[in-house]
Design an enzyme around this catalytic site. Sequence first.
Site, PDB file in Angstrom:
ATOM      1  N   PRO A  35       6.225  -6.330  -4.333  1.00 18.73           N
ATOM      2  CG  PRO A  35       8.314  -5.606  -5.049  1.00 18.73           C
ATOM      3  CD  PRO A  35       7.423  -6.810  -5.039  1.00 18.73           C
ATOM      4  CG  ASP A  65       7.370   0.513   2.793  1.00 18.86           C
ATOM      5  OD1 ASP A  65       6.762   0.937   1.785  1.00 18.86           O
ATOM      6  OD2 ASP A  65       6.910  -0.354   3.541  1.00 18.86           O
ATOM      7  N   GLY A  66       8.151   3.225   0.348  1.00 18.43           N
ATOM      8  CA  GLY A  66       7.381   4.387  -0.076  1.00 18.43           C
ATOM      9  C   GLY A  66       6.025   4.469   0.595  1.00 18.43           C
ATOM     10  CG  ASP A 119       8.723   4.857 -12.183  1.00 14.62           C
ATOM     11  OD1 ASP A 119       8.140   3.902 -12.727  1.00 14.62           O
ATOM     12  OD2 ASP A 119       9.875   5.219 -12.503  1.00 14.62           O
TER      13      ASP A 119
END
Length: 282
Positions: free
Chosen positions: A164, A139-140, A157
């Site tokens: 999401p 998970d960024g 990006d």
Amino acid sequence: MELWYTEYQTENLGFTVRIKETLYTGRSQFQEIAVVDSYEFGRMLVLDGVFQTSIVDEYIYHEMIAHVPLCVHPNPKTVLVIGGGDGGTIREVVKHQSVEVAEMVEIDGTVVEVCKKYLPEISVALNESHPKLRLTIGDGIKHMQEVENKYDVIIVDCSDPIGPGEGLFTHAFYQNVHKALKADGLFVQQTESPFYHQELIKRLQTDISSLFPITRLYLANIPIYPSGLHCFTIGSKQYDPAAVDISRIPEIADTRYYNRDIQKSCFSLPNFVRELLKQAYV
């Protein structure tokens, strides 16, 4: 029987392509994934019914989201890409000699594996396990919460601000991005179409400029995205993207859209976009 695939860009507008063959369909933990082979754009990645990239025009998006910010920073060594599961952005990032570590945090491992199989031209850096690459499936948003003063450049990006990707378009997320950057760091995010996503662009302009002393929007023409005109937004702690000395920019191998002149001209905005940005501060 002819097969056509439509992305509904608004409730009144769709973009339809004629399909030769459906190569893959499936559902990951996060989204519907498809790869189709089209007559006009070749193989295309589609997530939740939205066109993400194609073999024919992918180079425009990936070159512009990677090279523009990396050429703003005078010496980017540590770079993070959030998202970018098709691998195209990382492919461009690792071309820069100054980059020592290119981290990538992608939430959907299925997208990575599908693209490695069906879009190998785009995912070449993933397939070859490039020595600069550090890939994490995770998970960024959570990653940003846990990092401080680490990156020279962060590239977000992401897909559209639904599913999401929704949490990547919030003020709280940008606060964590700011924290994760070094004192002279900067970040870039794709910020949709200046024709069809004006309210989103105004909100993001306000959110990002409240944290970063320098906020700049730039443009690129990308055929498969809504209206064909796409924008990106940079938040920078120190370096002004519109004031870069293009003579110092090194030659970058194998680019088909990006060049030194584009680095400068992409920040020259049409009047309607300038007016849109002014409205963000009213």
